[in-house]
Scaffold this motif. Structure first.
Motif, PDB file in Angstrom:
ATOM      1  N   SER A 356      42.426  41.725  48.583  1.00 14.81           N
ATOM      2  CA  SER A 356      42.523  40.231  47.982  1.00 14.81           C
ATOM      3  C   SER A 356      44.051  40.134  47.440  1.00 14.81           C
ATOM      4  O   SER A 356      44.725  41.220  47.018  1.00 14.81           O
ATOM      5  N   GLN A 359      43.739  40.769  43.579  1.00 19.23           N
ATOM      6  CA  GLN A 359      42.942  41.904  43.322  1.00 19.23           C
ATOM      7  C   GLN A 359      42.486  41.919  41.899  1.00 19.23           C
ATOM      8  O   GLN A 359      43.453  41.957  40.897  1.00 19.23           O
ATOM      9  N   MET A 364      39.684  36.669  42.869  1.00 24.31           N
ATOM     10  CA  MET A 364      39.516  37.128  44.247  1.00 24.31           C
ATOM     11  C   MET A 364      38.057  36.488  44.999  1.00 24.31           C
ATOM     12  O   MET A 364      36.730  36.472  44.315  1.00 24.31           O
ATOM     13  N   LYS A 547      40.153  30.922  44.627  1.00 25.49           N
ATOM     14  CA  LYS A 547      39.406  31.622  45.381  1.00 25.49           C
ATOM     15  C   LYS A 547      39.562  30.932  46.797  1.00 25.49           C
ATOM     16  O   LYS A 547      39.413  31.634  47.904  1.00 25.49           O
ATOM     17  N   ASP A 550      42.689  32.425  48.384  1.00 25.46           N
ATOM     18  CA  ASP A 550      42.638  33.743  48.768  1.00 25.46           C
ATOM     19  C   ASP A 550      41.945  33.833  49.850  1.00 25.46           C
ATOM     20  O   ASP A 550      42.331  34.568  50.884  1.00 25.46           O
ATOM     21  N   ARG A 551      40.838  33.222  50.356  1.00 25.08           N
ATOM     22  CA  ARG A 551      40.222  33.094  51.491  1.00 25.08           C
ATOM     23  C   ARG A 551      41.428  32.825  52.791  1.00 25.08           C
ATOM     24  O   ARG A 551      41.307  33.540  53.630  1.00 25.08           O
ATOM     25  N   ARG A 554      43.936  35.252  53.230  1.00 31.89           N
ATOM     26  CA  ARG A 554      43.358  36.573  54.004  1.00 31.89           C
ATOM     27  C   ARG A 554      43.164  36.485  55.437  1.00 31.89           C
ATOM     28  O   ARG A 554      43.495  37.248  56.448  1.00 31.89           O
TER      29      ARG A 554
END
Length: 606
Positions: A356, A359, A364, A547, A550-551, A554
């Motif tokens: 992440s 992290q 995360m 979140k 983050d998605r 990534r």
């Protein structure tokens, strides 16, 4: 239930129109007005001694391997770590709260009704090291100077600062446009304040080894450029007995010696030339600490819990290079890194794989999007990778052989799909351009730890290499985005602010040399998500937004997250004392620990 995303309301729960002794992102303050110390401070600790250490973290243009300037606050040059100890700021952070700040130079702050103007009443006792008063003129001048000439990481948060006005000798007002992120002020008030007279006399650039005049607990002492620097404690430090400073800064002198080679630095520690060291090499920690001082109990190895804040350590692919603009190429590169083999064979199993951008934090993303995340995520359907809508993207797991055929086959498929085909053993695109990747490093340890990674890349036909350069060249090339790939370690604030996120991922920082946006991320969807995070009026809203961010990050595959550890690996000569109450969110050893004369005498180090 979905979390509503409200219009911008300014700092949540902050009282306006009245003088306040502290601020926080969502209105929660642990310490009351007039508090006498932070809980993790040690006012009873003795003062004295020297703390000679090898630093592990740094800010802005600081360098742990060398230095050629004493100005840490401009883009150019390599400055020594801990120069920030020489300067005070309007307000200072509490390290046992996620985002609280309390008045230091400023006794109070008054927030205007529209939350765009902040008026600070300065403490009358504030003094520079030469004894001259620190006034509102110095504060106002410092902010406008940084806005014009400061390091990009300081400049960017001041983009919406319109004016810094000295209303009276003890009153200064910062005025913003209204377009700033609502929690912007929490970072801005921790900027250093310089003496206007000193700056006008000596300039504000990296061209000379002349320290700026400060007002902090330490001042620059002896130094030799590129070899060592000493910071001397200010005996008559004006804020010594104030609540935010009481019980800190116990050492008479802080000394940093510079070693361009890790082995030389370790040998200096073993001999006792250096007294404190955080070990970043797993092999050395596992096998190197077997020398006489360890066996005699004069040197201790300890594991100290890491901070409760988001961390990111990984490899960054520079999308300013045409070959890395395709996410399939970036994913293929990531598939060539075999963490399982590396961790077992080179790191003695010391690390856990990271996945992440946040992290070890509540931000995360895990599993499928939650009911709270889904409505926000759906707003970006078609604008972000489809992978963001499924299980949170995880880094590949290998079979631990160092050359996992399944992962390498998938990497080859992605490269072929992206238009790269082999010619004379090297991948080329339809224009006939070779697929090259130069991994820029500044420490020879990477030649060992990442050799298998580059071998896997070359096995696929990538013209991959590792290039070792000296510290100054590395700094210059990273600041100027002159690289294909570098490694980067980032510790975000416990409550990530928009300024930090913009430094890393916003399009406005992609072209700003010296920013942390090493990947060159420039995506309207990412910009909008960062903006939504800045408008969050509750921790719940912020958590949901990050979140989702983050998605998306990534799924874009711009970084290859590497690994993390649960503890700081610290070795030190047994001559120090420290409180068992380590703060959760920061670990400034040189400010928290102290010299223990009895211990030093017992090991022959008095």
């Amino acid at each position: 239930m979905a979390v509503p995303f409200l219009p911008r309301q300014g700092l949540a729960n902050i009282q306006t129109g009245a003088p306040l002794h502290g601020l926080s992102a969502f209105g929660d303050l642990k310490y009351p007005e007039g508090f006498t110390r932070f809980d993790y401070a040690s006012p009873e600790a003795p003062r004295g001694g020297v703390f000679n250490f090898q630093p592990g973290y740094w800010f802005f243009n600081q360098n742990v391997l060398t230095f050629n300037t004493l100005n840490s606050f401009v883009r150019t040059g390599d400055a020594p770590p801990r120069m920030e100890l020489c300067f005070d700021m309007l307000m200072t952070r509490a390290y046992d709260e996620p985002d609280a700040i309390y008045g230091l130079l400023a006794e109070t702050v008054t927030v205007s009704e529209d939350r765009n103007s902040f008026t600070f009443k300065l403490r009358p006792e504030a003094r520079f090291h030469d004894g001259t008063p620190l006034t509102a003129e110095d504060v106002a001048h410092s902010y406008m100077l940084i806005k014009e000439k400061g390091h990009p990481q300081l400049q960017l948060p001041l983009a919406e600062l319109e004016r810094a006005v000295a209303e009276a000798p003890d009153s200064v007002r910062l005025e913003f446009s209204g377009r700033q992120a609502q929690r912007n002020i929490l970072g801005v008030v921790t900027y250093p304040v310089f003496s206007r007279a000193s700056v006008e006399k000596n300039g504000f650039d990296s061209s000379r080894l002349v320290p700026l005049l400060g007002s902090g607990p330490y001042k620059v002492g002896r130094f030799s450029a590129g070899r060592y620097i000493e910071y001397d404690r200010v005996e008559d430090y004006w804020a010594r007995d104030l609540g935010p400073r009481r019980g800190f800064n116990h050492f008479d002198r802080i000394r940093i010696d510079f070693y361009r080679d890790r082995n030389a630095g370790f040998e200096a520690f073993k001999k006792g030339d250096t007294l404190w060291r955080e070990e970043f090499t797993a092999r050395t920690w596992a096998t190197g600490y077997d020398f006489p001082a360890i066996r005699e109990g004069r040197v201790l190895q300890v594991g100290i819990p890491s901070e409760k804040r988001p961390s990111l350590y990984g490899l960054v692919l520079n999308q300013r290079r045409e070959q890395f603009r395709d996410a399939r190429v970036r994913e293929a590169v990531g598939l060539c890194f075999d963490f399982e083999w590396t961790n077992r064979n080179l790191f003695y199993g010391a690390y856990t794989r990271s996945h992440s951008f946040f992290q070890n934090s509540p931000y995360m993303a895990e599993g499928l999007p939650s009911d709270a995340e889904r409505p926000l995520l759906e707003r970006f359907r078609g604008d972000v990778p489809e992978a963001a809508f499924g299980e949170a993207v995880m880094q590949p797991v290998s079979d631990g052989t160092g050359r996992d055929r399944k992962n390498l086959r998938e990497a080859r498929r992605l490269l072929t799909e992206a238009g790269w085909t082999p010619r004379d053993g090297i991948l080329h695109n339809e224009k006939g351009t070779r697929l090259t990747l130069e991994y820029l490093v500044r420490d020879e340890i990477f030649l060992r730890t990442d050799a298998g990674f580059t071998e896997n890349l070359r096995a696929l036909g990538v013209d991959a290499s590792i290039r070792l350069v000296d510290a100054s060249q590395y700094q210059s090339r990273q600041v100027g985005f002159d690289f294909d790939m570098v490694s980067m370690a980032i510790g975000l604030d416990p409550t990530p602010d928009v300024d930090g996120l913009e430094q890393l991922f916003h399009s406005r920082s992609a072209g700003l040399e010296g920013s942390w946006n090493l990947s060159g991320t420039a995506d309207p969807a990412i910009d909008e998500l960062i903006g939504i995070a800045g408008k969050a009026s509750t921790r719940e809203e912020l958590t949901v937004t990050l979140k989702v961010l983050d998605r998306v990050l990534r799924a874009r595959r711009e970084w290859i997250p590497n690994w993390h550890a649960a503890n700081h690996r610290v070795a030190h000569w047994d001559m120090f004392g420290y409180s068992a109450e380590k703060p959760d969110y920061f670990f400034p050893v040189e400010s928290l620990w102290w010299y223990d004369a009895e211990k030093a005498k017992a090991i022959g180090k008095a």
